[in-house]
Design a protein around this motif. Structure first.
Motif, PDB file in Angstrom:
ATOM      1  N   VAL A 169      24.791  58.806  39.012  1.00  0.00           N
ATOM      2  CA  VAL A 169      25.909  59.615  39.523  1.00  0.00           C
ATOM      3  C   VAL A 169      26.487  58.960  40.773  1.00  0.00           C
ATOM      4  CG1 VAL A 169      26.576  61.848  40.481  1.00  0.00           C
ATOM      5  CG2 VAL A 169      25.000  61.743  38.542  1.00  0.00           C
ATOM      6  N   ARG A 170      25.614  58.470  41.638  1.00  0.00           N
ATOM      7  CA  ARG A 170      26.073  57.829  42.874  1.00  0.00           C
ATOM      8  C   ARG A 170      26.868  56.565  42.584  1.00  0.00           C
ATOM      9  NH1 ARG A 170      21.607  59.107  47.352  1.00  0.00           N
ATOM     10  NH2 ARG A 170      22.552  57.344  48.403  1.00  0.00           N
ATOM     11  N   VAL A 171      26.409  55.784  41.623  1.00  0.00           N
ATOM     12  CA  VAL A 171      27.125  54.543  41.301  1.00  0.00           C
ATOM     13  C   VAL A 171      28.517  54.852  40.753  1.00  0.00           C
ATOM     14  CG1 VAL A 171      27.134  52.496  39.816  1.00  0.00           C
ATOM     15  CG2 VAL A 171      25.017  53.208  40.938  1.00  0.00           C
ATOM     16  N   LEU A 172      28.615  55.875  39.902  1.00  0.00           N
ATOM     17  CA  LEU A 172      29.923  56.243  39.355  1.00  0.00           C
ATOM     18  C   LEU A 172      30.888  56.698  40.447  1.00  0.00           C
ATOM     19  CD1 LEU A 172      29.235  58.198  36.036  1.00  0.00           C
ATOM     20  CD2 LEU A 172      30.263  55.941  36.305  1.00  0.00           C
ATOM     21  N   SER A 173      30.365  57.139  41.561  1.00  0.00           N
ATOM     22  CA  SER A 173      31.211  57.624  42.656  1.00  0.00           C
ATOM     23  C   SER A 173      31.665  56.511  43.586  1.00  0.00           C
ATOM     24  CB  SER A 173      30.457  58.687  43.465  1.00  0.00           C
ATOM     25  OG  SER A 173      30.039  59.766  42.642  1.00  0.00           O
ATOM     26  N   LEU A 174      31.160  55.306  43.393  1.00  0.00           N
ATOM     27  CA  LEU A 174      31.502  54.202  44.294  1.00  0.00           C
ATOM     28  C   LEU A 174      32.939  53.726  44.068  1.00  0.00           C
ATOM     29  CD1 LEU A 174      28.246  52.032  44.117  1.00  0.00           C
ATOM     30  CD2 LEU A 174      28.982  53.510  45.996  1.00  0.00           C
ATOM     31  N   PRO A 175      33.577  53.214  45.125  1.00  0.00           N
ATOM     32  CA  PRO A 175      34.945  52.697  44.988  1.00  0.00           C
ATOM     33  C   PRO A 175      34.949  51.254  44.488  1.00  0.00           C
ATOM     34  CG  PRO A 175      34.260  52.553  47.281  1.00  0.00           C
ATOM     35  CD  PRO A 175      33.113  53.189  46.535  1.00  0.00           C
ATOM     36  N   ASP A 176      34.256  51.007  43.389  1.00  0.00           N
ATOM     37  CA  ASP A 176      34.107  49.648  42.883  1.00  0.00           C
ATOM     38  C   ASP A 176      34.152  49.648  41.360  1.00  0.00           C
ATOM     39  OD1 ASP A 176      33.609  46.926  42.652  1.00  0.00           O
ATOM     40  OD2 ASP A 176      31.429  47.170  42.780  1.00  0.00           O
ATOM     41  N   PRO A 177      35.298  49.309  40.748  1.00  0.00           N
ATOM     42  CA  PRO A 177      35.410  49.321  39.283  1.00  0.00           C
ATOM     43  C   PRO A 177      34.395  48.427  38.584  1.00  0.00           C
ATOM     44  CG  PRO A 177      37.574  49.151  40.295  1.00  0.00           C
ATOM     45  CD  PRO A 177      36.575  48.985  41.398  1.00  0.00           C
ATOM     46  N   ARG A 178      34.008  47.316  39.214  1.00  0.00           N
ATOM     47  CA  ARG A 178      33.049  46.414  38.566  1.00  0.00           C
ATOM     48  C   ARG A 178      31.666  47.052  38.470  1.00  0.00           C
ATOM     49  NH1 ARG A 178      33.159  40.559  41.105  1.00  0.00           N
ATOM     50  NH2 ARG A 178      31.685  40.263  39.389  1.00  0.00           N
ATOM     51  N   ALA A 179      31.266  47.769  39.518  1.00  0.00           N
ATOM     52  CA  ALA A 179      29.980  48.472  39.466  1.00  0.00           C
ATOM     53  C   ALA A 179      30.023  49.585  38.438  1.00  0.00           C
ATOM     54  CB  ALA A 179      29.637  49.039  40.849  1.00  0.00           C
ATOM     55  N   ILE A 180      31.132  50.299  38.389  1.00  0.00           N
ATOM     56  CA  ILE A 180      31.286  51.376  37.401  1.00  0.00           C
ATOM     57  C   ILE A 180      31.249  50.806  35.993  1.00  0.00           C
ATOM     58  CG2 ILE A 180      32.885  53.125  36.541  1.00  0.00           C
ATOM     59  CD1 ILE A 180      33.848  53.458  39.456  1.00  0.00           C
ATOM     60  N   LEU A 181      31.942  49.686  35.791  1.00  0.00           N
ATOM     61  CA  LEU A 181      31.937  49.043  34.473  1.00  0.00           C
ATOM     62  C   LEU A 181      30.524  48.634  34.070  1.00  0.00           C
ATOM     63  CD1 LEU A 181      33.285  47.730  32.011  1.00  0.00           C
ATOM     64  CD2 LEU A 181      33.761  45.720  33.456  1.00  0.00           C
ATOM     65  N   LEU A 221      40.973  55.945  36.732  1.00  0.00           N
ATOM     66  CA  LEU A 221      41.063  54.650  36.048  1.00  0.00           C
ATOM     67  C   LEU A 221      42.156  54.604  34.988  1.00  0.00           C
ATOM     68  CD1 LEU A 221      37.211  54.206  35.457  1.00  0.00           C
ATOM     69  CD2 LEU A 221      38.573  53.023  37.192  1.00  0.00           C
ATOM     70  N   HIS A 222      42.751  55.746  34.688  1.00  0.00           N
ATOM     71  CA  HIS A 222      43.633  55.852  33.529  1.00  0.00           C
ATOM     72  C   HIS A 222      44.804  54.877  33.557  1.00  0.00           C
ATOM     73  CE1 HIS A 222      47.044  57.693  31.251  1.00  0.00           C
ATOM     74  NE2 HIS A 222      46.098  57.812  30.351  1.00  0.00           N
ATOM     75  N   ASP A 223      45.409  54.677  34.710  1.00  0.00           N
ATOM     76  CA  ASP A 223      46.612  53.854  34.805  1.00  0.00           C
ATOM     77  C   ASP A 223      46.325  52.402  35.155  1.00  0.00           C
ATOM     78  OD1 ASP A 223      48.297  56.035  34.230  1.00  0.00           O
ATOM     79  OD2 ASP A 223      48.234  56.690  36.332  1.00  0.00           O
ATOM     80  N   SER A 227      43.424  44.829  31.139  1.00  0.00           N
ATOM     81  CA  SER A 227      42.500  43.693  31.201  1.00  0.00           C
ATOM     82  C   SER A 227      41.682  43.664  32.491  1.00  0.00           C
ATOM     83  CB  SER A 227      43.286  42.385  31.079  1.00  0.00           C
ATOM     84  OG  SER A 227      44.246  42.278  32.127  1.00  0.00           O
ATOM     85  N   SER A 228      41.957  44.571  33.428  1.00  0.00           N
ATOM     86  CA  SER A 228      41.230  44.592  34.695  1.00  0.00           C
ATOM     87  C   SER A 228      39.874  45.261  34.531  1.00  0.00           C
ATOM     88  CB  SER A 228      42.046  45.346  35.750  1.00  0.00           C
ATOM     89  OG  SER A 228      42.156  46.720  35.398  1.00  0.00           O
ATOM     90  N   ASP A 229      39.027  45.121  35.551  1.00  0.00           N
ATOM     91  CA  ASP A 229      37.719  45.789  35.512  1.00  0.00           C
ATOM     92  C   ASP A 229      37.890  47.301  35.402  1.00  0.00           C
ATOM     93  OD1 ASP A 229      36.142  43.481  35.701  1.00  0.00           O
ATOM     94  OD2 ASP A 229      36.346  43.431  37.883  1.00  0.00           O
ATOM     95  N   ALA A 230      38.880  47.842  36.115  1.00  0.00           N
ATOM     96  CA  ALA A 230      39.119  49.289  36.042  1.00  0.00           C
ATOM     97  C   ALA A 230      39.582  49.705  34.654  1.00  0.00           C
ATOM     98  CB  ALA A 230      40.153  49.692  37.097  1.00  0.00           C
ATOM     99  N   GLY A 231      40.446  48.889  34.052  1.00  0.00           N
ATOM    100  CA  GLY A 231      40.905  49.196  32.698  1.00  0.00           C
ATOM    101  C   GLY A 231      39.781  49.128  31.681  1.00  0.00           C
ATOM    102  N   ARG A 232      38.921  48.128  31.817  1.00  0.00           N
ATOM    103  CA  ARG A 232      37.772  48.006  30.911  1.00  0.00           C
ATOM    104  C   ARG A 232      36.781  49.144  31.141  1.00  0.00           C
ATOM    105  NH1 ARG A 232      35.154  42.670  32.069  1.00  0.00           N
ATOM    106  NH2 ARG A 232      33.871  43.183  30.259  1.00  0.00           N
ATOM    107  N   ALA A 233      36.642  49.568  32.406  1.00  0.00           N
ATOM    108  CA  ALA A 233      35.759  50.709  32.697  1.00  0.00           C
ATOM    109  C   ALA A 233      36.287  51.973  32.027  1.00  0.00           C
ATOM    110  CB  ALA A 233      35.645  50.916  34.209  1.00  0.00           C
TER     111      ALA A 233
END
Length: 512
Positions: A169-181, A221-223, A227-233
């Motif tokens: 849960v904590r990792v999903l809350s981080l401001p880092d799309p690569r960690a979330i991915l 992450l929707h918008d 091809s970005s980490d956020a988009g892939r997440a």
């Protein structure tokens, strides 16, 4: 790998670890970090190098020491570097080697402890902590991927954690799309094709909390660029919920997201958006019967709430009171949110009905939507007609950006109350479309709509409305379905004289 190569790597690793375990100098730390980084690259390139059975005691000691140092808040660049490279080394060492995964998994508590420290709000303010989180998560992922036994052990452990220790849960809350991915890759791998692990995710407190956090992030992450980490997440998040839907867990999760006393909450609305998208992607027809009761219950709850809220505005004397500041009394603030969710539920019902017709399951699914009765004794079609009748009074139709005047040339009296269309977009259109599907080829539904005076309501929808694209076209098709093979319904339409006065009263388009 030859015995000489194995001994060389193990001896080198042992000597470096011995120096580090005493934490004798920053030079020893840096030296071990550099060696681990280099060996990790070799391990990624050559699977044969991963078979080093004598390395595990030293690696175990190293992880125990690193967890202890991190727990004592010794957080500096050398410490982060050695944690990253030890994680990278372990990640590559276990990749695709089941025996290595088993040996490495005993370090999971230490990895979890390190992850807990570096995923805290305080640590996350230091950008140097984020690479540590990514690498530890990737290590956990490689440690269990394709290993059913370890995935179940990891999943059970994390679903049973106290909320304050829920590192996922904590990792999903981080401001880092690569960690979330990285984490979503692990989560999707764990629940894929596993009904038991999916059940834990939607039933356990930590699992539901994880879903709530992910639903929040899906909005963020929707918008993102695809091809970005956020988009892939976002894509992986969608895959996770798709697996839950295909496993039949949509009703359980939707129910566990509810808040007592609220007709709908934001996380349920986001879940409905994902479900609507999923149902439009041609899912397995075996899911229809399981989702149908949830959607019917949801439809009745939302439609009756909307009917009550709009009726209170329309019928109350207070609805016409204008205060000294010139602002009209606003409707129930939850009404737009309920209507937004109702649009999604209506679209989902339509998707299931049309898909079931295409797969020849119409006789199993359609009667449930046509015949289910609400607590008020109305079927879906009757609730829909009543809501449309009220919406026609409450919501101004908009053409070329301006509200359509009501008969007598007066502007719609509730325009001020609904100046913000958020939540009401597409509502009339989708309700009209639903009636057209429900009454198609079913005389009983056609008769019910006539008996509740629904035909004039549908005729009144034969107009252009910017907030409801193709409303007129859907209304015409719905009228066709209402009249087809039903002489009584045809008689109702014929009884309406095509005079300008009658057309104005029905707000039907006249010749221009």
């Amino acid at each position: 790998m030859s015995a000489t190569e194995e001994d060389s790597i193990n001896i080198q690793f042992h000597n470096l670890c011995t120096g580090l375990l005493t934490w004798e100098s920053e030079e020893a730390i840096s030296r071990l970090s550099r060696v681990l980084e280099g060996v990790a690259i070799d391990l990624a390139r050559d699977e044969g190098l991963r078979y080093v059975p004598t390395i595990w005691p030293n690696l175990r000691s190293l992880w125990l020491m690193l967890a202890e140092k991190v727990a004592t808040h010794r957080d500096d660049e050398p410490t982060r570097a050695v944690v990253i490279n030890t994680s990278r080394f372990t990640r590559n060492l276990v990749a695709g080697v089941a025996n290595n995964q088993e040996n490495a998994f005993e370090n999971e508590p230490e990895l979890r402890q390190i992850l807990h420290t570096y995923s805290s709000w305080t640590a996350s303010q230091n950008l140097g902590s984020l690479p540590v989180v990514r690498m530890v998560v990737q290590t956990l992922s490689n440690m269990v991927t394709t290993n059913e036994g370890l995935m179940s052990r990891l999943w059970q452990t994390h679903m049973d954690l106290p909320e304050e220790q829920a590192v996922f849960v904590r990792v999903l809350s981080l401001p880092d799309p690569r960690a979330i991915l990285s984490l979503l890759v692990l989560l999707v791998n764990c629940i894929y094709d596993s009904s038991s692990r999916q059940a834990l995710l939607v039933e356990r407190r930590i699992g539901v909390r994880l879903c709530i956090t992910l639903l929040d992030r899906m909005t963020d992450l929707h918008d993102a660029e695809e091809s970005s980490d956020a988009g892939r997440a976002f894509d992986y998040g969608y895959h996770l919920f798709s697996h839950l839907f295909s496993g039949g867990f949509a009703p359980d999760l939707f129910g566990n997201l509810k808040v007592d006393g609220e007709v709908i909450v934001p996380h349920q609305t986001i879940l409905l958006k994902l479900l609507d998208s999923y149902l439009q992607s041609s899912p397995s027809e075996t899911l229809f019967s399981g989702m149908t009761p949830m959607l019917i219950t949801c439809f009745f709850k939302l439609s009756q709430y909307a009917i009550g809220a709009i009726r209170a505005v329309v019928e109350s004397d207070k609805a016409n009171v204008v205060h000294e500041n010139g602002i009209q009394t606003a409707p129930n603030p939850m009404l737009p949110k309920a209507c937004e969710a109702l649009v999604l539920v209506t679209q989902s019902i339509a998707s299931i009905m049309l898909a079931s017709e295409a797969t020849h399951l119409q006789n199993e699914v359609w009667p449930l939507f046509r015949e289910s009765v609400s607590s008020y004794g109305r079927v879906v079609a009757e609730d829909t007609v009543e809501l449309l009748r009220l919406l026609d009074i409450f919501l101004p139709k908009v053409n070329f950006g301006r509200p359509i005047m009501r008969p007598g040339g007066q502007e719609h009296q509730y325009s001020a109350a609904v100046a913000d269309p958020t939540g009401f977009l597409y509502l009339k259109r989708d309700l009209v479309r639903l009636i057209g599907i429900l009454c198609h080829g079913d005389k009983a539904t056609q008769d019910r709509i006539r008996q509740c005076d629904g035909i004039p309501v549908i005729m009144n929808m034969c107009v252009i409305d910017d907030r409801n694209p193709y409303l007129r076209e859907h209304a015409i098709l719905t009228l066709h379905n209402l009249l087809e093979g039903n002489r009584d319904n045809q008689g109702v339409v014929h009884s309406i004289q095509p005079s300008r006065t009658s057309l104005d009263e029905l707000e039907l388009p006249c010749g221009r």
